[in-house]
Write a protein that holds these residues in place. Structure first.
Motif, PDB file in Angstrom:
ATOM      1  N   UNK A  39      -1.901   8.305   1.323  1.00 49.93           N
ATOM      2  CA  UNK A  39      -2.769   7.370   0.182  1.00 49.93           C
ATOM      3  C   UNK A  39      -3.135   7.489  -1.392  1.00 49.93           C
ATOM      4  N   UNK A  40      -2.313   8.848  -1.463  1.00 49.50           N
ATOM      5  CA  UNK A  40      -2.294   9.565  -2.983  1.00 49.50           C
ATOM      6  C   UNK A  40      -1.067   8.765  -3.115  1.00 49.50           C
ATOM      7  N   UNK A  41      -0.160   8.154  -2.940  1.00 50.00           N
ATOM      8  CA  UNK A  41       0.945   7.153  -3.082  1.00 50.00           C
ATOM      9  C   UNK A  41       0.656   6.388  -3.706  1.00 50.00           C
ATOM     10  N   UNK A  42       0.137   5.257  -2.660  1.00 52.71           N
ATOM     11  CA  UNK A  42      -0.459   3.923  -2.442  1.00 52.71           C
ATOM     12  C   UNK A  42      -1.467   3.802  -4.501  1.00 52.71           C
ATOM     13  N   UNK A  43      -2.496   5.325  -4.251  1.00 56.59           N
ATOM     14  CA  UNK A  43      -3.299   5.529  -4.831  1.00 56.59           C
ATOM     15  C   UNK A  43      -2.574   5.620  -6.707  1.00 56.59           C
ATOM     16  N   UNK A  46      -1.692   2.166  -7.651  1.00 56.19           N
ATOM     17  CA  UNK A  46      -2.659   0.659  -8.099  1.00 56.19           C
ATOM     18  C   UNK A  46      -2.996   1.404  -8.929  1.00 56.19           C
ATOM     19  N   UNK A  47      -3.596   3.013  -9.468  1.00 53.60           N
ATOM     20  CA  UNK A  47      -3.613   2.702 -11.033  1.00 53.60           C
ATOM     21  C   UNK A  47      -2.898   2.528 -12.575  1.00 53.60           C
ATOM     22  N   UNK A  48      -1.609   3.095 -11.812  1.00 54.24           N
ATOM     23  CA  UNK A  48       0.198   2.641 -12.764  1.00 54.24           C
ATOM     24  C   UNK A  48      -0.166   1.108 -13.242  1.00 54.24           C
ATOM     25  N   UNK A  49      -0.364   0.023 -12.210  1.00 53.48           N
ATOM     26  CA  UNK A  49      -0.917  -1.190 -12.104  1.00 53.48           C
ATOM     27  C   UNK A  49      -1.438  -1.581 -12.686  1.00 53.48           C
ATOM     28  N   UNK A  53      -0.911  -3.898 -17.014  1.00 53.67           N
ATOM     29  CA  UNK A  53      -1.473  -4.494 -16.111  1.00 53.67           C
ATOM     30  C   UNK A  53      -0.251  -5.231 -15.720  1.00 53.67           C
ATOM     31  N   UNK A  54       0.703  -4.522 -15.065  1.00 53.35           N
ATOM     32  CA  UNK A  54       1.420  -5.013 -14.115  1.00 53.35           C
ATOM     33  C   UNK A  54       2.155  -4.770 -13.078  1.00 53.35           C
TER      34      UNK A  54
END
Length: 81
Positions: A39-43, A46-49, A53-54
């Protein structure tokens, strides 16, 4: 002014860092924390994206607009099609 909304309709099939790679980096050798680490990897992705904005991993994004503009600027590069 044209407004738009982006929705991820098909999430990425993989993450940029695997669970095994992250556990090795964290020096975790048990399985009790696997769901939390995943879950932390996914979060983090998502935060980096959101910050850049990529899209970091291939995914399907739907863009809905309130009207049809003269020029469409597509957010979240890079785009495959």
């Amino acid at each position: 002014m044209n407004r738009y909304a982006l929705t991820v309709s098909v999430a990425p099939a993989i993450e940029p860092v695997s669970l095994a790679e992250m556990k090795l980096h964290l020096r975790v050798d048990h399985d009790e924390e696997d769901s939390l680490i995943a879950a932390l990897i996914t979060a983090a992705r998502e935060q980096a994206e959101a910050f850049t904005n990529r899209a970091l991993i291939e995914q399907t994004v739907v863009m809905k607009m309130d009207c049809f503009p003269d020029v469409i600027q597509l957010p979240k590069p890079p785009m495959i099609s």
